[in-house]
Design an enzyme around this catalytic site. Sequence first.
Site, short mmCIF file in Angstrom:
data_model
loop_
_atom_site.label_atom_id
_atom_site.label_comp_id
_atom_site.label_asym_id
_atom_site.label_seq_id
_atom_site.Cartn_x
_atom_site.Cartn_y
_atom_site.Cartn_z
N THR A 1 0.83 -1.20 0.00
CA THR A 1 0.00 0.00 0.00
C THR A 1 0.87 1.26 0.00
OG1 THR A 1 -1.58 -1.24 1.36
CG2 THR A 1 -1.95 1.12 1.16
N SER B 1 6.12 3.66 8.81
CA SER B 1 4.97 4.38 9.32
C SER B 1 4.57 4.01 10.74
CB SER B 1 3.80 4.18 8.36
OG SER B 1 2.78 5.08 8.65
N HIS B 2 3.36 3.48 10.90
CA HIS B 2 2.83 3.19 12.23
C HIS B 2 3.33 1.85 12.78
CE1 HIS B 2 0.49 1.34 9.13
NE2 HIS B 2 0.03 0.47 10.00
N LYS C 1 10.27 3.85 0.35
CA LYS C 1 9.22 4.26 -0.58
C LYS C 1 9.77 5.33 -1.51
CE LYS C 1 5.78 7.12 1.03
NZ LYS C 1 4.44 7.52 1.47
N ASP D 1 1.69 9.54 13.92
CA ASP D 1 2.31 8.21 13.85
C ASP D 1 3.82 8.29 13.58
OD1 ASP D 1 2.17 9.05 11.22
OD2 ASP D 1 1.89 7.04 10.42
N ASP E 1 5.82 8.24 11.03
CA ASP E 1 6.38 9.14 10.02
C ASP E 1 5.60 10.45 9.88
OD1 ASP E 1 4.19 7.74 8.96
OD2 ASP E 1 4.93 7.89 6.92
N ASP F 1 2.40 11.23 9.20
CA ASP F 1 1.35 11.52 8.22
C ASP F 1 -0.06 11.20 8.75
OD1 ASP F 1 1.64 8.79 8.11
OD2 ASP F 1 2.01 8.67 5.95
N ARG F 2 -0.15 10.56 9.91
CA ARG F 2 -1.49 10.26 10.44
C ARG F 2 -1.84 11.21 11.58
NH1 ARG F 2 -2.71 3.83 10.48
NH2 ARG F 2 -1.74 3.36 8.48
N GLU G 1 -8.57 9.22 4.70
CA GLU G 1 -8.72 7.78 4.84
C GLU G 1 -9.16 7.47 6.27
OE1 GLU G 1 -6.08 5.07 2.37
OE2 GLU G 1 -4.65 6.49 3.21
N GLU G 2 -9.89 6.39 6.40
CA GLU G 2 -10.40 5.99 7.72
C GLU G 2 -9.27 5.64 8.69
OE1 GLU G 2 -9.69 2.73 8.62
OE2 GLU G 2 -8.81 2.46 6.63
N LYS H 1 -0.60 12.43 3.13
CA LYS H 1 -1.43 12.82 4.26
C LYS H 1 -0.53 13.53 5.27
CE LYS H 1 -1.48 8.06 6.09
NZ LYS H 1 -1.08 7.07 5.08
C1 VG1 Z 1 -2.88 1.10 5.84
C2 VG1 Z 1 -4.15 1.92 5.84
C3 VG1 Z 1 -4.18 2.83 4.64
C4 VG1 Z 1 -2.91 3.69 4.61
C5 VG1 Z 1 -1.69 2.82 4.67
C6 VG1 Z 1 -0.42 3.62 4.77
O1 VG1 Z 1 -2.84 0.29 4.69
O2 VG1 Z 1 -5.27 1.09 5.86
O3 VG1 Z 1 -5.34 3.62 4.68
O4 VG1 Z 1 -2.88 4.46 3.43
O5 VG1 Z 1 -1.76 1.97 5.82
O6 VG1 Z 1 -0.44 4.48 5.87
P1 VG1 Z 1 -3.23 -1.28 4.72
O7 VG1 Z 1 -2.96 -1.76 3.34
O8 VG1 Z 1 -2.41 -1.91 5.78
O9 VG1 Z 1 -4.69 -1.31 5.08
V1 VG1 Z 1 0.97 4.78 6.71
O10 VG1 Z 1 0.67 6.02 7.82
O11 VG1 Z 1 1.30 3.26 7.21
O12 VG1 Z 1 2.02 5.28 5.50
CO CO Z 2 2.30 6.94 8.44
#
Ligand code: VG1
Ligand code: CO
Length: 542
Positions: free
Chosen positions: A17, A112-113, A125, A276, A278, A280-281, A362-363, A375
């Site tokens: 993703t 990220s998270h 990335k 989070d 990085d 972005d959340r 995004e949710e 984001k």
């Molecule tokens: C998750 C979230 C998605 C987000 C992605 C990257 O992906 O659901 O909405 O864009 O993480 O966010 P997935 O494929 O695990 O559902 V981050 O802050 O990890 O860059």
């Molecule tokens: Co992130």
Amino acid sequence: MFKTVPTKPYLDQKPGTSGLRKKVPVFQQENYAENFIQSIFDSLEGFAGKTLVIGGDGRYYNREVIQKAIKMAAASGFGKVMAGKGGILSTPAASHIIRKYEAFGGIILSASHNPGGPTEDFGIKYNASNGGPAPEKITDAIFERTKAIESYKITDAADIDLDTVGTQQLAGMTVEVIDPVTDYAAMMEELFDFPAIRALIGGGFRIAFDAMSAVTGPYAKEILEKRLGAPDGSVRNFIPLPDFGGHHPDPNLVHAKELYDQMMGDNAPDFGAASDGDGDRNLIIGKGIFVTPSDSVAMLAANAHLAPAYAKGIAGIARSMPTSEAADRVAEKLGIGMFETPTGWKFFGNLLDAGKVTICGEESAGTGSSHVREKDGLWAVLLWLNILAVRKESVLDIVHKHWTEFGRNYYSRHDYEEVESDAANGLVSALREKLATLPGTKYGALTVKAADDFAYHDPIDQSVSKNQGIRIFFEGGSRIVFRLSGTGTSGATLRVYIERYEVDPARHNIDTQEALADLIAVADTIAGIKARTGRPTPSVIT
Ligand code: VG1
Ligand code: CO
């Protein structure tokens, strides 16, 4: 000066993703990171002499990979690298730097998270010249390249000093180490009414921001405390740590529980937020009320005109498919475009570049706008603060008034983490097989209206992305979505998204899980979650 190192392909370097994410020991295998970085360069054209931005969220292995990436950029012919001091750049700040300095692109190192540390997660990335995550066309090309790569190029020069701001030379390439916060903070000051927010805070409005020992610490300290005058201590866990203090830097009710408990307790601050790994959340919690990310997108869109940057109104809204339909109601009322995309920020890039949308969300706690192509956690916090400063109402009042005006979309996501891959894939293929038979089926009071596997037709470049999530719609507007995560690093993560719309204000204060109980039960009946995964309950409920 440069050497060509023979290598063998790894077959598991498929970007998910949001880039390639694996455990650190996987990345530490011989040439693993080098292979992926060279595959990125090999998939791009025309960067000779141009600028590459490099930065990361400070997690374990960040500095090592940054050194490799800089040396490989020099060997591949980039003219300049801009890197954040200490190897630090939040994802939205990196996006901004790429755009502001018209770089060719950027490499962002983050998972990220996901947790960090010697046995935890790492990620790489690529972002393109618009500052946004590479679209599928490029990530597909990178993956193809990783399967055939035979060598990579690197310079054997000494390491760059990443801790001193200024310009250095590396094998004929310029390396500029920049302060990671300055440009980003200046942009925020342009977008928002800082004097109004300063006045709000000066009047005794209390904020609590949890940087979760991740990348937003230095940004939040500078912006919230220094520039906006929040008292010392308003920002907590502000030193980025390689292992995030042993926690998941995931701003949700499970991993930011302390903040949540504080916001729900006696003498709570007026506004609580977190970001989070990085940056972005965003997590937004008012005194006594958690704002679900889907609601937050809708509320920010409905009130954006109160901030200087959006005073003329917004062009349109985009949300990922599993995100609740709360924002759709706002778009309808404003008479602006509404777009539904697959999960992942890379799908918003074309819409933003074409000027079709201004706000995206995004949710999963991601919200952002056309100011960058990622984001942006602190941006969401500041837009909320700007709205609060203008409306002079509490978060709770704003949320309740929004529900009264637009209705409430009860919404929850249930995650089943580290499920056996075969079981998860089996569950999804079984669902896919029975899609055609579902319409008309009754489950208690619920009747299936339609069911499909979401496919996205990009209105700008006409590309098609299939199999983006199983959607089951019910009469009356409720919805269940099933999809597998594309960011996990072990086993599979099943995500179940549940939504129900309630127009009656007398029924706007039901506990979310209770309000969705019948749909939650039906999700299990339709997909056989318990039986197939062996999990009686979700690992995380958000
Ligand atoms: C998750 C979230 C998605 C987000 C992605 C990257 O992906 O659901 O909405 O864009 O993480 O966010 P997935 O494929 O695990 O559902 V981050 O802050 O990890 O860059
Ligand atoms: Co992130």
